[in-house]
Scaffold this motif. Structure first.
Motif, PDB file in Angstrom:
ATOM      1  N   VAL A   1      80.768   0.449 -27.773  1.00 45.10           N
ATOM      2  CA  VAL A   1      82.217   0.326 -28.001  1.00 45.10           C
ATOM      3  C   VAL A   1      82.476   0.134 -29.494  1.00 45.10           C
ATOM      4  O   VAL A   1      83.344   0.789 -30.087  1.00 45.10           O
ATOM      5  N   LYS A   2      81.701  -0.751 -30.110  1.00 46.46           N
ATOM      6  CA  LYS A   2      81.852  -1.008 -31.546  1.00 46.46           C
ATOM      7  C   LYS A   2      81.578   0.255 -32.358  1.00 46.46           C
ATOM      8  O   LYS A   2      82.307   0.561 -33.322  1.00 46.46           O
ATOM      9  N   ALA A   3      80.556   0.997 -31.979  1.00 41.08           N
ATOM     10  CA  ALA A   3      80.186   2.207 -32.718  1.00 41.08           C
ATOM     11  C   ALA A   3      81.294   3.253 -32.647  1.00 41.08           C
ATOM     12  O   ALA A   3      81.703   3.818 -33.670  1.00 41.08           O
ATOM     13  N   ILE A   4      81.811   3.530 -31.440  1.00 42.01           N
ATOM     14  CA  ILE A   4      82.846   4.555 -31.282  1.00 42.01           C
ATOM     15  C   ILE A   4      84.164   4.095 -31.905  1.00 42.01           C
ATOM     16  O   ILE A   4      84.885   4.901 -32.520  1.00 42.01           O
TER      17      ILE A   4
ATOM     18  N   ASP B   1      76.093  15.632 -22.686  1.00 46.78           N
ATOM     19  CA  ASP B   1      76.232  16.037 -24.078  1.00 46.78           C
ATOM     20  C   ASP B   1      77.476  16.896 -24.281  1.00 46.78           C
ATOM     21  O   ASP B   1      78.205  16.749 -25.273  1.00 46.78           O
ATOM     22  N   THR B   2      77.740  17.785 -23.339  1.00 49.31           N
ATOM     23  CA  THR B   2      78.933  18.635 -23.428  1.00 49.31           C
ATOM     24  C   THR B   2      80.195  17.790 -23.404  1.00 49.31           C
ATOM     25  O   THR B   2      81.128  18.024 -24.182  1.00 49.31           O
ATOM     26  N   TYR B   3      80.224  16.795 -22.503  1.00 55.06           N
ATOM     27  CA  TYR B   3      81.412  15.934 -22.458  1.00 55.06           C
ATOM     28  C   TYR B   3      81.557  15.126 -23.740  1.00 55.06           C
ATOM     29  O   TYR B   3      82.671  14.944 -24.247  1.00 55.06           O
ATOM     30  N   LEU B   4      80.464  14.637 -24.285  1.00 54.83           N
ATOM     31  CA  LEU B   4      80.526  13.847 -25.510  1.00 54.83           C
ATOM     32  C   LEU B   4      81.247  14.609 -26.620  1.00 54.83           C
ATOM     33  O   LEU B   4      82.063  14.040 -27.355  1.00 54.83           O
ATOM     34  N   VAL B   5      80.962  15.899 -26.726  1.00 57.64           N
ATOM     35  CA  VAL B   5      81.554  16.720 -27.787  1.00 57.64           C
ATOM     36  C   VAL B   5      83.071  16.801 -27.636  1.00 57.64           C
ATOM     37  O   VAL B   5      83.824  16.605 -28.600  1.00 57.64           O
ATOM     38  N   SER B   6      83.549  17.091 -26.427  1.00 64.02           N
ATOM     39  CA  SER B   6      84.995  17.223 -26.210  1.00 64.02           C
ATOM     40  C   SER B   6      85.675  15.865 -26.136  1.00 64.02           C
ATOM     41  O   SER B   6      86.793  15.682 -26.626  1.00 64.02           O
ATOM     42  N   GLY B   7      84.983  14.902 -25.530  1.00 62.92           N
ATOM     43  CA  GLY B   7      85.577  13.572 -25.368  1.00 62.92           C
ATOM     44  C   GLY B   7      85.839  12.867 -26.684  1.00 62.92           C
ATOM     45  O   GLY B   7      86.846  12.178 -26.845  1.00 62.92           O
TER      46      GLY B   7
ATOM     47  N   LYS C   1      94.246  10.962 -27.248  1.00 65.92           N
ATOM     48  CA  LYS C   1      94.492  11.338 -25.859  1.00 65.92           C
ATOM     49  C   LYS C   1      93.843  10.374 -24.876  1.00 65.92           C
ATOM     50  O   LYS C   1      94.312  10.210 -23.743  1.00 65.92           O
ATOM     51  N   ILE C   2      92.707   9.771 -25.282  1.00 64.98           N
ATOM     52  CA  ILE C   2      92.039   8.773 -24.449  1.00 64.98           C
ATOM     53  C   ILE C   2      91.571   7.631 -25.345  1.00 64.98           C
ATOM     54  O   ILE C   2      91.517   7.771 -26.576  1.00 64.98           O
ATOM     55  N   THR C   3      91.219   6.519 -24.736  1.00 60.36           N
ATOM     56  CA  THR C   3      90.715   5.368 -25.487  1.00 60.36           C
ATOM     57  C   THR C   3      89.194   5.409 -25.562  1.00 60.36           C
ATOM     58  O   THR C   3      88.537   6.173 -24.834  1.00 60.36           O
ATOM     59  N   THR C   4      88.638   4.578 -26.415  1.00 66.76           N
ATOM     60  CA  THR C   4      87.173   4.446 -26.480  1.00 66.76           C
ATOM     61  C   THR C   4      86.609   4.071 -25.126  1.00 66.76           C
ATOM     62  O   THR C   4      85.590   4.621 -24.685  1.00 66.76           O
ATOM     63  N   ALA C   5      87.268   3.127 -24.438  1.00 66.02           N
ATOM     64  CA  ALA C   5      86.782   2.675 -23.134  1.00 66.02           C
ATOM     65  C   ALA C   5      86.754   3.818 -22.128  1.00 66.02           C
ATOM     66  O   ALA C   5      85.779   3.984 -21.377  1.00 66.02           O
ATOM     67  N   GLN C   6      87.812   4.627 -22.110  1.00 66.51           N
ATOM     68  CA  GLN C   6      87.858   5.749 -21.170  1.00 66.51           C
ATOM     69  C   GLN C   6      86.781   6.785 -21.494  1.00 66.51           C
ATOM     70  O   GLN C   6      86.151   7.343 -20.593  1.00 66.51           O
ATOM     71  N   PHE C   7      86.590   7.028 -22.768  1.00 66.07           N
ATOM     72  CA  PHE C   7      85.560   7.968 -23.202  1.00 66.07           C
ATOM     73  C   PHE C   7      84.178   7.515 -22.741  1.00 66.07           C
ATOM     74  O   PHE C   7      83.411   8.290 -22.149  1.00 66.07           O
ATOM     75  N   LEU C   8      83.852   6.259 -22.984  1.00 68.36           N
ATOM     76  CA  LEU C   8      82.520   5.752 -22.638  1.00 68.36           C
ATOM     77  C   LEU C   8      82.327   5.628 -21.133  1.00 68.36           C
ATOM     78  O   LEU C   8      81.210   5.800 -20.632  1.00 68.36           O
TER      79      LEU C   8
END
Length: 443
Positions: A231-234, A400-406, A414-421
């Motif tokens: 969370v801290k990193a993103i 990995d594919t999701y990481l790129v778009s997310g 569009k989304i928060t760090t929490a939602q992304f992770l």
């Protein structure tokens, strides 16, 4: 003896030798093709591959005919479709170990263990990279090059302004703010030609802020990707984006165009990979600038420097190949001292094959001293275990594919760090359960 009789006699003699009349003996037997689909390469680099690999290989193997087909940015998509139908190339060139795992699982790749033993790859290649090419205990791939992420900078610009390369995240942010105040772009970056550029920066913060020990635990399923260090990193990466560290043209600049801005002094630093050494001679000399490269700064509690270990591409052999021995011979040539020396002399940053011993390698005067120094530092870090994990090498494909778009969605609000992770973690758990996570070398 008449002309027709002479021809008939000559034809009979050739037939006795197994050669067709009128066809030279050397080419009477049709050469066996070896196909290899490659990604994008500048014209001079295509020429280098032709002169340093294709022509010498074909001369040394008169019964074989190696050809390289440059497929550009569509290589990955075309390769996946072709492999599904069994019509792909003999030498399978993938974007990294995560692709290898899924192809091996689908039975599309030939195990390389026998070739590794017969051709001496087990003795010639660093063990950690042999492990990375395995799936369910069998060897399916060898890395074309190993690479790392760090910080390129303009030494001439730094000296002019009295700046020092940062070693901590706090120093990095202070320096970036000073660059912005002078009208410079702190981070030269762009993904117009390669959207997965996004994950270069994710890999940097995961390793240099969350720390490689935590990344290792997450890859092995010991902690979730939603854990506080991530969370801290993103959050930190998103802060850099919102502060404008990546400049106003990230989505319209190619990687090469962005890197050129460091040489011209429009940008101060480029957090990117060692593959950009190939662009140093194109831009720095003509701008009377001296390049620099250091490990990316580390957060408190994380050792400095951490070199995130990456494999930008891999070599495999298609299970459907009609000439697997020929494909293995091509790969064997790539892992020779001669090829390493000649190719790294003219094309640095893309052909750092993981040979155990470089003492027999001879490189020309065209090699940038900074490149040789960086590769030595990287090799030492790998030997000492002071390395991290790039996402494109160690995450399974869907994750990995999701990481790129997310990550883009986080940047664009569009989304928060929490939602992304949360979605990243859920996708990873599904793929881990399905056995799609690449081999993770122990720390």
């Amino acid at each position: 003896m008449g002309y027709r009789a002479k021809i008939a006699l000559a034809g009979a003699a050739l037939a006795a030798l197994g050669v067709s009349a009128g066809v030279p003996a050397a080419v009477a037997q049709e050469k066996k093709p070896i196909t290899w689909w490659y990604e994008t390469a500048a014209p001079e680099n295509q020429e280098a591959l032709q002169k340093i690999l294709v022509e010498p290989f074909n001369a040394a193997h008169p019964d074989e005919s190696l050809s390289i087909d440059f497929r550009g940015a569509e290589l990955d998509k075309q390769l996946r479709i072709a492999m599904l139908s069994g019509s792909g190339p003999d030498v399978v060139y993938t974007a990294g170990p995560s692709y290898v795992a899924s192809m091996a699982q689908a039975g599309q790749l030939l195990p390389l263990d026998d070739y590794a033993a017969k051709l001496g790859w087990n003795e010639r290649i660093l063990p950690v990279f042999l492990e990375l090419g395995k799936y369910n205990g069998k060897l399916y791939a060898l890395p074309k090059t190993y690479e790392t992420l760090g910080l390129f900078y303009n030494k001439t610009l730094f000296e002019k302004n009295g700046w020092q390369p940062p070693k901590t995240i706090a120093e990095l942010e202070t320096l970036a703010d000073a660059m912005k105040a002078k009208g410079l772009v702190p981070f030269a970056a762009g993904n117009a030609d390669w959207r997965p550029t996004n994950e270069h920066y994710v890999s940097i913060v995961l390793n240099s802020i969350a720390g490689p020990d935590n990344v290792y635990k997450a890859l092995n399923g010991e902690i979730p990707w939603t854990a506080e260090p991530f969370v801290k990193a993103i959050d930190t990466l998103n802060d850099w984006w919102q502060k404008g560290y990546f400049g106003p043209n990230y989505f319209s600049l190619t990687g090469e165009q962005a890197f050129a801005q460091v040489a011209t002094g429009q940008a101060g630093m480029a957090p990117t990979g060692t593959w950009n050494f190939q662009n140093v001679p194109r831009y720095f000399p003509q701008n009377n600038a001296e390049p620099g490269f250091v490990g990316f700064p580390s957060a408190e509690g994380v050792p400095y420097p951490i070199y995130a270990l990456g494999i930008g591409s891999t070599f495999s052999i298609a299970n459907s190949s009609q000439n697997p021995d020929g494909a293995a011979a091509v790969i064997d040539t790539v892992f020779s001292d001669k090829f390493y020396g000649e190719m790294n002399t003219v094309w640095q940053g893309e052909w750092n094959t993981p040979l155990k011993d470089l003492s027999g390698v001879k490189m020309g005067e065209g090699v940038i001293p900074l490149y040789g120094e960086t590769m030595k530092n990287l090799a030492a870090s790998v030997s000492d275990g002071q390395y991290g994990y790039t996402t494109w090498t160690f995450l399974p494909p869907a994750t990995d594919t999701y990481l790129v778009s997310g990550m883009e969605e986080v940047w664009l609000g569009k989304i928060t760090t929490a939602q992304f992770l949360e979605k990243l973690d859920a996708t990873f758990k599904e793929e881990k359960a399905a056995g799609k996570v690449p081999a993770i070398p122990k720390r």
